[in-house]
Design a protein around this motif. Structure first.
Motif, PDB file in Angstrom:
ATOM      1  N   GLU A 124       0.825  -1.200   0.000  1.00  0.00           N
ATOM      2  CA  GLU A 124       0.000   0.000   0.000  1.00  0.00           C
ATOM      3  C   GLU A 124       0.863   1.255   0.000  1.00  0.00           C
ATOM      4  N   GLY A 125       0.235   2.378  -0.259  1.00  0.00           N
ATOM      5  CA  GLY A 125       0.909   3.661  -0.152  1.00  0.00           C
ATOM      6  C   GLY A 125       1.861   3.946  -1.293  1.00  0.00           C
ATOM      7  N   VAL A 126       2.940   4.646  -0.977  1.00  0.00           N
ATOM      8  CA  VAL A 126       3.897   5.139  -1.964  1.00  0.00           C
ATOM      9  C   VAL A 126       5.114   4.232  -2.011  1.00  0.00           C
ATOM     10  N   GLY A 127       5.642   4.019  -3.206  1.00  0.00           N
ATOM     11  CA  GLY A 127       6.843   3.216  -3.376  1.00  0.00           C
ATOM     12  C   GLY A 127       7.816   3.864  -4.339  1.00  0.00           C
ATOM     13  N   LEU A 128       9.104   3.580  -4.172  1.00  0.00           N
ATOM     14  CA  LEU A 128      10.163   4.100  -5.028  1.00  0.00           C
ATOM     15  C   LEU A 128      10.926   2.922  -5.614  1.00  0.00           C
ATOM     16  N   LEU A 129      11.102   2.927  -6.940  1.00  0.00           N
ATOM     17  CA  LEU A 129      11.844   1.864  -7.612  1.00  0.00           C
ATOM     18  C   LEU A 129      13.340   2.108  -7.450  1.00  0.00           C
ATOM     19  N   VAL A 130      14.054   1.130  -6.907  1.00  0.00           N
ATOM     20  CA  VAL A 130      15.479   1.263  -6.625  1.00  0.00           C
ATOM     21  C   VAL A 130      16.213   0.010  -7.085  1.00  0.00           C
ATOM     22  N   GLU A 131      17.523   0.120  -7.179  1.00  0.00           N
ATOM     23  CA  GLU A 131      18.359  -1.054  -7.395  1.00  0.00           C
ATOM     24  C   GLU A 131      19.544  -0.999  -6.440  1.00  0.00           C
ATOM     25  N   PRO A 132      20.071  -2.159  -6.036  1.00  0.00           N
ATOM     26  CA  PRO A 132      21.206  -2.162  -5.109  1.00  0.00           C
ATOM     27  C   PRO A 132      22.388  -1.377  -5.670  1.00  0.00           C
ATOM     28  N   LEU A 133      23.045  -0.645  -4.805  1.00  0.00           N
ATOM     29  CA  LEU A 133      24.152   0.221  -5.209  1.00  0.00           C
ATOM     30  C   LEU A 133      25.446  -0.578  -5.230  1.00  0.00           C
ATOM     31  N   ARG A 134      26.119  -0.503  -6.360  1.00  0.00           N
ATOM     32  CA  ARG A 134      27.446  -1.123  -6.464  1.00  0.00           C
ATOM     33  C   ARG A 134      28.494  -0.010  -6.595  1.00  0.00           C
ATOM     34  N   ASP A 135      28.569   0.576  -7.763  1.00  0.00           N
ATOM     35  CA  ASP A 135      29.484   1.707  -7.955  1.00  0.00           C
ATOM     36  C   ASP A 135      28.649   2.950  -8.232  1.00  0.00           C
ATOM     37  N   ALA A 136      28.651   3.900  -7.311  1.00  0.00           N
ATOM     38  CA  ALA A 136      27.845   5.105  -7.475  1.00  0.00           C
ATOM     39  C   ALA A 136      28.469   6.023  -8.514  1.00  0.00           C
ATOM     40  N   ALA A 137      27.645   6.513  -9.433  1.00  0.00           N
ATOM     41  CA  ALA A 137      28.076   7.509 -10.400  1.00  0.00           C
ATOM     42  C   ALA A 137      27.831   8.901  -9.829  1.00  0.00           C
ATOM     43  N   LEU A 138      28.446   9.898 -10.453  1.00  0.00           N
ATOM     44  CA  LEU A 138      28.410  11.259  -9.926  1.00  0.00           C
ATOM     45  C   LEU A 138      26.988  11.790  -9.780  1.00  0.00           C
ATOM     46  N   ASP A 139      26.117  11.461 -10.727  1.00  0.00           N
ATOM     47  CA  ASP A 139      24.779  12.051 -10.761  1.00  0.00           C
ATOM     48  C   ASP A 139      23.703  11.167 -10.139  1.00  0.00           C
TER      49      ASP A 139
END
Length: 236
Positions: A124-139
């Motif tokens: 229910e409610g609000v959700g955000l689509l994410v993926e596990p972080l491996r190598d973070a890019a600048l942006d």
């Protein structure tokens, strides 16, 4: 459920491609970013879409008239696109945000299965689509997830705090929570300059926000010319 696609910006990092056309009409693999998005949303079961345009928005309307998209699409003009951040485009669609919606940035292409998984994710409610972080890019828009919930969202999260990156897709099964957080954030000093992810960051401070972890399926933010080559290389 309906989609809200934020397509108002000028896309300066895609120059000279965006000198004469809006960013969402840049072609990726022979089709515009917008066409890719609408087809993915339609395949995911979305019933209608609203596109918030700004820079050269009349070209978006002309494109839709020619393309005959597979679901009803309405174009909304954001006259503040040049003086506000992406939160201004969300504000232009605020009357839609009490009903079920899927909101996405207008510069990202997705595999259909990835969009469908976000739209059809249980909860229910609000959700955000994410993926596990491996190598973070600048942006990257970085996210902290704990126990399946979003705890923090910002581009400047510390490396030892960030666990995921956002794909820029927000879903809601209806209710007033997201619209209320939007009003709270945009009314603050400097609120017009906030990224729309600030709405999720604010909401996560006092209400559950589901972390919808992306499974199989590729995605690509089209920010620079080399991003087009990266996507067509995967899907050539």
């Amino acid at each position: 459920m309906q989609a809200v696609i934020l397509s108002a910006g000028i896309g300066s990092r895609l120059l000279p491609l965006t000198r004469e056309i809006p960013k969402c009409l840049v072609e990726v693999g022979g089709r515009s970013i917008l066409d890719h998005q609408i087809d993915a949303l339609h395949a995911a079961g979305i019933e209608r879409a609203v596109i918030v345009g700004g820079y050269r928005y009349r070209q978006i309307g002309a494109h839709l008239a020619r393309a005959r998209p597979p679901l009803p699409v309405r174009l909304v003009f954001n006259p503040f696109w040049s003086v506000a951040s992406s939160i201004g485009s969300v504000w232009m669609a605020r009357d839609l945000l009490h009903d079920p919606f899927c909101l996405m940035n207008g510069d990202t292409v997705f595999d259909t299965d990835l969009v469908a998984a976000a739209v059809q994710a249980p909860g229910e409610g609000v959700g955000l689509l994410v993926e596990p972080l491996r190598d973070a890019a600048l942006d990257d828009m970085l996210v902290t997830v704990a126990n399946g919930q979003v705890c923090a969202v910002a581009k400047d999260l510390a490396p030892d705090v960030a666990t995921h990156r956002s794909l820029g897709v927000i879903v809601s099964n209806g209710g007033d929570a997201y619209a209320g957080a939007l009003e709270s954030v945009i009314a603050r000093p400097g609120g017009l300059n906030a990224f729309h992810h600030a709405i999720i960051a604010d909401l996560a401070g006092y209400a559950p926000v589901r972390a919808i972890v992306a499974g199989a399926g590729a995605w690509q933010e089209i920010d620079q010319p080399e991003d087009i080559a990266a996507w067509t290389g995967q899907h050539g």
